[in-house]
Design a protein around this motif. Sequence first.
Motif, short mmCIF file in Angstrom:
data_model
loop_
_atom_site.label_atom_id
_atom_site.label_comp_id
_atom_site.label_asym_id
_atom_site.label_seq_id
_atom_site.Cartn_x
_atom_site.Cartn_y
_atom_site.Cartn_z
N ARG A 77 7.94 11.37 34.52
CA ARG A 77 6.68 10.89 34.10
C ARG A 77 5.49 11.55 34.57
NH1 ARG A 77 4.14 6.50 36.84
NH2 ARG A 77 6.19 5.97 37.18
N SER A 78 5.10 11.57 35.85
CA SER A 78 4.05 12.26 36.58
C SER A 78 4.26 13.84 36.40
CB SER A 78 3.85 11.96 37.96
OG SER A 78 4.81 12.61 38.91
N ASP A 131 4.43 14.69 32.49
CA ASP A 131 2.97 14.43 31.65
C ASP A 131 1.81 15.35 32.04
OD1 ASP A 131 1.09 13.26 30.28
OD2 ASP A 131 0.85 11.46 31.52
N THR A 133 11.14 6.18 36.55
CA THR A 133 10.22 7.21 36.33
C THR A 133 9.37 7.49 37.53
OG1 THR A 133 8.75 6.30 35.08
CG2 THR A 133 10.54 7.27 33.98
N GLY A 181 9.10 7.96 27.15
CA GLY A 181 8.50 9.22 27.68
C GLY A 181 9.29 10.18 28.33
N ARG A 200 4.85 5.31 28.84
CA ARG A 200 5.32 6.45 29.48
C ARG A 200 6.05 6.11 30.66
NH1 ARG A 200 0.49 7.71 27.29
NH2 ARG A 200 -0.15 9.88 26.51
N LEU A 201 6.11 4.82 30.98
CA LEU A 201 6.72 4.30 32.21
C LEU A 201 8.17 4.16 31.88
CD1 LEU A 201 4.07 1.67 33.31
CD2 LEU A 201 5.01 3.36 34.74
#
Length: 385
Positions: free
Chosen positions: A179-180, A183, A238, A175, A169-170
């Motif tokens: 990201r944060s 997700d 990200t 991703g 995901r990084l």
Amino acid sequence: MSTISGIGAAVIGTGFIGTVHVEALRRLGVPVRGVLGSSAARGAERAAALGVSHSYGSLDELLADPAVQVVHVTSPNVAHYPQVKAILAAGKHVICEKPLAMTSAQSAEMVALARASGKVAAVCYNIRFYPLNQQARGMVAAGELGDIRLVTGQYHQDWLARPTDWNWRLEADEGGALRSVGDIGTHWVDLVSFITGQKVAAVMAELATFLPERQKPVGPVETFSAAQGATETRRVETDDAAMILLRFADGARGALTTSQVSFGKKNALDWEIAGAAGAAAWFSETPDHLWLGHRDRPNAVLQRDPGLMNATGRAAAALPGGHVEGFADSFRAFFAQVYGDVARGGRGPESTWASFEDGHHEMLFCDAVLASAREGRWVELGETR
């Protein structure tokens, strides 16, 4: 089909979340016909470890299996769009992990394809299915909190808090650009939108990348597990964290922070909803308690107990009061509802799972967050398409 035990499932992805899907399906009595790994060798290895009788060598092989009616997509985000398109084209129902796609253009196309297919197409926003979140939705719908004024909260984790922590995901090409936010942030936004019945209409956002360089292992690393062995330095762009102000469609205001670098926060989602007649709050790490705020009488805590809950909450609860229902149980409740709809031939009138339309809205949310962070202004959802 009259029962879910007659519906065959296959799971794409054999990591942490794919394993959760397999285990939840088994609890429901849904036969898992096979799994598809990132490679034939990986799939065979994980199928043996999970006790699944078959591992598919390719997506084409999976889609050609007449015993499979529902496909679960738990692969990296970049694969969702092509895999879901192929699944729907093959005439199968689909449950896709979040976020639905890499871009809102992709998710818009996926919505259209799902509608045209007539198949059940769900996004795995499982946190809706903690019973007390369903309870809160029922309370808001019944007017128990009054008109919603303020929605605040956070979703914080610590599994990427060190420069030696790594996950696919990084990388934006795996991703997505966020990201944060993409997700865990979309989880929070979907949840509070579900509870309040209000969609986010505009955002003002700031993003932060506290660890611009990380050590990427040479070999694979599963989600939430520690990397070992040789590494290489990789640039990361990200977001580690985000601060987002929210405007909701019906006038409520809100604020959200996301973080994957907050030590001690393992999977810490909380929300507080303040209305004109009362307030409520919930915390994911103590999921069996719903705080209820009052002005003219003592505040209260509702323990998850089917005998004390409203009809919406009871429908998602499986255990008696005092027997905690947690993360894995939310998947069981979610899948039970989706597979019930597959068995009846379409979405039921009382169903509460997230649709592809909901998943597309969260992609528009991500677009707006990115634009706001870059331009330093309020951005309305849909403005950047």
